[in-house]
Write an enzyme that holds these catalytic residues in place. Structure first.
Site, PDB file in Angstrom:
ATOM      1  N   ARG A   1     -17.110 -28.154 -45.551  1.00 52.29           N
ATOM      2  CA  ARG A   1     -17.001 -26.791 -44.990  1.00 52.29           C
ATOM      3  C   ARG A   1     -16.597 -27.215 -43.520  1.00 52.29           C
ATOM      4  NH1 ARG A   1     -16.835 -25.090 -49.320  1.00 52.29           N
ATOM      5  NH2 ARG A   1     -18.306 -23.525 -50.215  1.00 52.29           N
TER       6      ARG A   1
ATOM      7  N   GLU B   1     -11.790 -20.215 -40.911  1.00 52.47           N
ATOM      8  CA  GLU B   1     -10.739 -19.734 -41.843  1.00 52.47           C
ATOM      9  C   GLU B   1     -10.631 -18.338 -41.794  1.00 52.47           C
ATOM     10  OE1 GLU B   1     -11.824 -21.760 -45.706  1.00 52.47           O
ATOM     11  OE2 GLU B   1     -11.810 -23.600 -44.676  1.00 52.47           O
TER      12      GLU B   1
ATOM     13  N   HIS C   1      -7.972 -24.843 -48.210  1.00 50.73           N
ATOM     14  CA  HIS C   1      -9.253 -24.707 -48.882  1.00 50.73           C
ATOM     15  C   HIS C   1      -9.175 -24.566 -50.429  1.00 50.73           C
ATOM     16  CE1 HIS C   1     -13.601 -23.619 -48.616  1.00 50.73           C
ATOM     17  NE2 HIS C   1     -13.546 -24.044 -49.471  1.00 50.73           N
TER      18      HIS C   1
HETATM   19  N1  LIG Z   1     -13.138 -27.473 -50.435  1.00 50.95           N
HETATM   20  C1  LIG Z   1     -13.458 -26.933 -51.443  1.00 50.95           C
HETATM   21  O1  LIG Z   1     -12.896 -26.355 -52.451  1.00 50.95           O
HETATM   22  C2  LIG Z   1     -14.822 -27.206 -51.913  1.00 50.95           C
HETATM   23  C3  LIG Z   1     -15.930 -27.419 -51.207  1.00 50.95           C
HETATM   24  N2  LIG Z   1     -17.283 -27.889 -51.679  1.00 50.95           N
HETATM   25  C4  LIG Z   1     -18.470 -28.090 -50.536  1.00 50.95           C
HETATM   26  O2  LIG Z   1     -18.560 -29.417 -50.946  1.00 50.95           O
HETATM   27  C5  LIG Z   1     -19.918 -29.468 -50.422  1.00 50.95           C
HETATM   28  C6  LIG Z   1     -20.736 -30.824 -51.426  1.00 50.95           C
HETATM   29  O3  LIG Z   1     -20.632 -30.307 -52.775  1.00 50.95           O
HETATM   30  P1  LIG Z   1     -21.757 -31.100 -53.782  1.00 50.95           P
HETATM   31  O4  LIG Z   1     -21.100 -32.696 -53.801  1.00 50.95           O
HETATM   32  O5  LIG Z   1     -21.349 -30.361 -55.144  1.00 50.95           O
HETATM   33  O6  LIG Z   1     -22.948 -30.522 -53.432  1.00 50.95           O
HETATM   34  P2  LIG Z   1     -24.388 -31.543 -53.573  1.00 50.95           P
HETATM   35  O7  LIG Z   1     -25.439 -30.718 -53.258  1.00 50.95           O
HETATM   36  O8  LIG Z   1     -24.220 -32.087 -54.949  1.00 50.95           O
HETATM   37  O9  LIG Z   1     -24.135 -32.273 -52.355  1.00 50.95           O
HETATM   38  C7  LIG Z   1     -24.449 -32.353 -51.135  1.00 50.95           C
HETATM   39  C8  LIG Z   1     -25.069 -33.481 -50.365  1.00 50.95           C
HETATM   40  O10 LIG Z   1     -25.111 -33.308 -48.867  1.00 50.95           O
HETATM   41  C9  LIG Z   1     -26.192 -34.108 -48.508  1.00 50.95           C
HETATM   42  N3  LIG Z   1     -26.691 -33.482 -47.196  1.00 50.95           N
HETATM   43  C10 LIG Z   1     -27.308 -32.229 -46.891  1.00 50.95           C
HETATM   44  N4  LIG Z   1     -27.797 -32.456 -45.688  1.00 50.95           N
HETATM   45  C11 LIG Z   1     -27.406 -33.572 -45.302  1.00 50.95           C
HETATM   46  C12 LIG Z   1     -27.651 -33.990 -43.740  1.00 50.95           C
HETATM   47  N5  LIG Z   1     -28.183 -33.254 -42.910  1.00 50.95           N
HETATM   48  N6  LIG Z   1     -26.976 -35.256 -43.689  1.00 50.95           N
HETATM   49  C13 LIG Z   1     -26.047 -35.938 -44.647  1.00 50.95           C
HETATM   50  N7  LIG Z   1     -26.138 -35.455 -45.728  1.00 50.95           N
HETATM   51  C14 LIG Z   1     -26.641 -34.278 -46.209  1.00 50.95           C
HETATM   52  C15 LIG Z   1     -27.210 -33.859 -49.543  1.00 50.95           C
HETATM   53  O11 LIG Z   1     -28.128 -34.826 -49.523  1.00 50.95           O
HETATM   54  C16 LIG Z   1     -26.320 -33.998 -50.745  1.00 50.95           C
HETATM   55  O12 LIG Z   1     -26.145 -35.488 -51.149  1.00 50.95           O
HETATM   56  C17 LIG Z   1     -20.811 -28.467 -51.016  1.00 50.95           C
HETATM   57  O13 LIG Z   1     -21.746 -27.848 -50.085  1.00 50.95           O
HETATM   58  C18 LIG Z   1     -19.510 -27.215 -50.550  1.00 50.95           C
HETATM   59  O14 LIG Z   1     -19.730 -26.699 -49.187  1.00 50.95           O
HETATM   60  C19 LIG Z   1     -17.581 -27.608 -53.060  1.00 50.95           C
HETATM   61  C20 LIG Z   1     -16.600 -27.219 -53.734  1.00 50.95           C
HETATM   62  C21 LIG Z   1     -15.349 -27.078 -53.392  1.00 50.95           C
HETATM   63  O1  LIG Z   2     -15.238 -24.221 -51.484  1.00 58.20           O
HETATM   64  C1  LIG Z   2     -15.463 -24.043 -52.733  1.00 58.20           C
HETATM   65  C2  LIG Z   2     -16.593 -24.056 -53.366  1.00 58.20           C
HETATM   66  O2  LIG Z   2     -16.343 -24.036 -54.766  1.00 58.20           O
HETATM   67  O3  LIG Z   2     -17.552 -24.363 -52.716  1.00 58.20           O
END
Ligand SMILES: NC(=O)C1=CN([C@@H]2O[C@H](COP(=O)(O)OP(=O)(O)OC[C@H]3O[C@@H](n4cnc5c(N)ncnc54)[C@H](O)[C@@H]3O)[C@@H](O)[C@H]2O)C=CC1
Ligand SMILES: O=CC(=O)O
Length: 254
Positions: free
Chosen positions: A156, A185, A203
Site C-alpha cells: 500500500r 492513488e 496497482h
Molecule cells: N498491489 C496489489 O495489488 C495488492 C496489494 N496487497 C497488499 O499486500 C499486503 C500484504 O498482503 P498479504 O501478504 O496477503 O497479507 P498478510 O496479512 O498475509 O501479511 C501481512 C504481513 O504484514 C505484517 N505486518 C503487520 N504489521 C507490521 C509491522 N508493523 N511491521 C512489519 N510487518 C507488519 C504482518 O505480520 C504480516 O506478516 C496487504 O495488506 C495488501 O495491502 C494485497 C493484494 C494485492
Molecule cells: O490491492 C489489491 C488487493 O487485493 O488488496
C-alpha cells in the site's frame, strides 16, 4: 450466525511475481497510465537505439542480475513468504522484518526496519497498512538503504513517506524504485515520470484471470463450508485484523 473469511492467502497471486519485474526492469521508466506495453520489446529497442551511449554501455547501465542480491522483506505474510521463496530460487539471500520473528523460517530477522534496510540491496514492502506501518518507510529507512539500494512497494502506498521517497530518488540518495502502489492513488508524483531508475505499474499486481478465478473458487468454497457447518477454508480471526484509527482513515481520504 456470522463468520469472516478472506480470499487470500491460499492462492498464489501475481503479487508474488511482480516484485521481480519491478526489480529486474529497474530502468527504463514505465509510465503509470496509458502505457500498457510493460513488456514491449519495441519500447526497449527504441530506448536502447535512441540512447547516445553505445549499445553495450546502454545495456550494462540499465541491467543488473538478481542472483546474489540481499533482499529484505518487510512483512513476511502470505505474499512476503511467496516473494521470498521465489527470490531464493533466483539465488538471493533473504532477510525480513515482521511484527515478530517467525520460528518456521531460517531467514535472518531484523526487529527494526532501519537495520534491515542497512543490510540489503533490495527492500520489498509486503506488509499490511496499519497505524503502525503508516510512513514506516521514512527518511531513516531510505538513508539506510543507501544510494545503490532499490525499494519495491507492492503493498500500500502510504506505508512509504512518498514525498521523502521522491526526494531521495531525485537526489540520487537511493538507487531506484519499483512501485505498484502510491500514497494518493490515482495521483502519482510527476517527478517520478522523469526518472529512469523508477518502474511503475497501476496497482495491478493482482489482476490476472487466474487470480480472480482462484478468488471466486475460494469465496464459493467458504460459502459452501459455512452453510454446511463445515470448517471454513480461510477463516479470519478478528484479533489479526489491522487496526485503522480515524486519523489514518482521514489522512487517506484527504
Ligand atoms: N498491489 C496489489 O495489488 C495488492 C496489494 N496487497 C497488499 O499486500 C499486503 C500484504 O498482503 P498479504 O501478504 O496477503 O497479507 P498478510 O496479512 O498475509 O501479511 C501481512 C504481513 O504484514 C505484517 N505486518 C503487520 N504489521 C507490521 C509491522 N508493523 N511491521 C512489519 N510487518 C507488519 C504482518 O505480520 C504480516 O506478516 C496487504 O495488506 C495488501 O495491502 C494485497 C493484494 C494485492
Ligand atoms: O490491492 C489489491 C488487493 O487485493 O488488496
Amino acid at each position: 450466525m456470522a463468520a469472516q473469511t478472506q480470499t487470500e492467502p491460499p492462492v498464489t497471486s501475481p503479487n508474488d511475481d511482480l516484485p521481480y519485474v519491478l526489480i529486474l526492469k529497474k530502468p527504463p521508466t514505465f509510465h503509470y497510465f496509458g502505457d500498457h506495453s510493460f513488456d514491449s520489446p519495441k519500447y526497449h529497442l527504441l530506448k536502447a537505439y535512441e540512447s547516445p551511449l553505445p549499445l553495450p554501455q546502454f545495456l550494462l547501465a540499465h541491467a543488473q542480475s538478481l542472483g546474489g542480491k540481499r533482499v529484505g522483506i518487510v512483512g513476511l505474510g502470505s505474499i512476503g513468504t511467496e516473494v521470498a521463496k521465489r527470490l531464493e530460487a533466483f539465488g538471493c539471500t533473504i532477510s525480513y522484518n515482521s511484527r515478530k520473528k517467525k520460528p518456521c523460517v531460517s531467514y535472518t530477522f531484523y526487529p527494526h526496519v532501519v537495520e534491515l534496510a542497512a543490510n540489503c540491496d533490495v527492500l520489498i514492502i509486503c506488509c499490511a497498512l496499519t497505524d503502525e506501518t503508516y510512513h514506516l518507510i521514512d527518511n531513516k529507512v531510505l538513508t539506510a538503504l543507501g544510494e545503490n539500494g532499490v525499494i519495491v512497494n507492492i503493498a500500500r502506498g502510504p506505508i512509504i513517506d512518498e514525498k521523502e521517497l521522491v526526494r531521495c530518488l531525485v537526489q540520487g540518495e537511493i538507487g531506484g524504485a519499483g512501485l505498484d502502489v502510491f500514497e494518493h492513488e490515482p495521483d502519482v508524483p510527476t517527478e517520478l515520470f522523469g526518472l529512469d531508475n523508477v518502474v511503475m505499474s497501476p496497482h495491478n499486481a493482482v489482476f490476472t484471470n487466474e487470480t480472480f478465478e482462484d478468488r471466486r473458487k475460494l469465496v464459493v468454497g467458504n460459502l459452501e463450508a459455512f452453510f454446511s457447518n463445515e470448517p471454513l477454508l480461510t477463516p479470519v480471526s478478528l484479533d489479526d485484523q489491522p487496526h485503522f484509527s480515524g486519523e489514518l482513515l482521514a489522512s487517506l481520504s484527504s
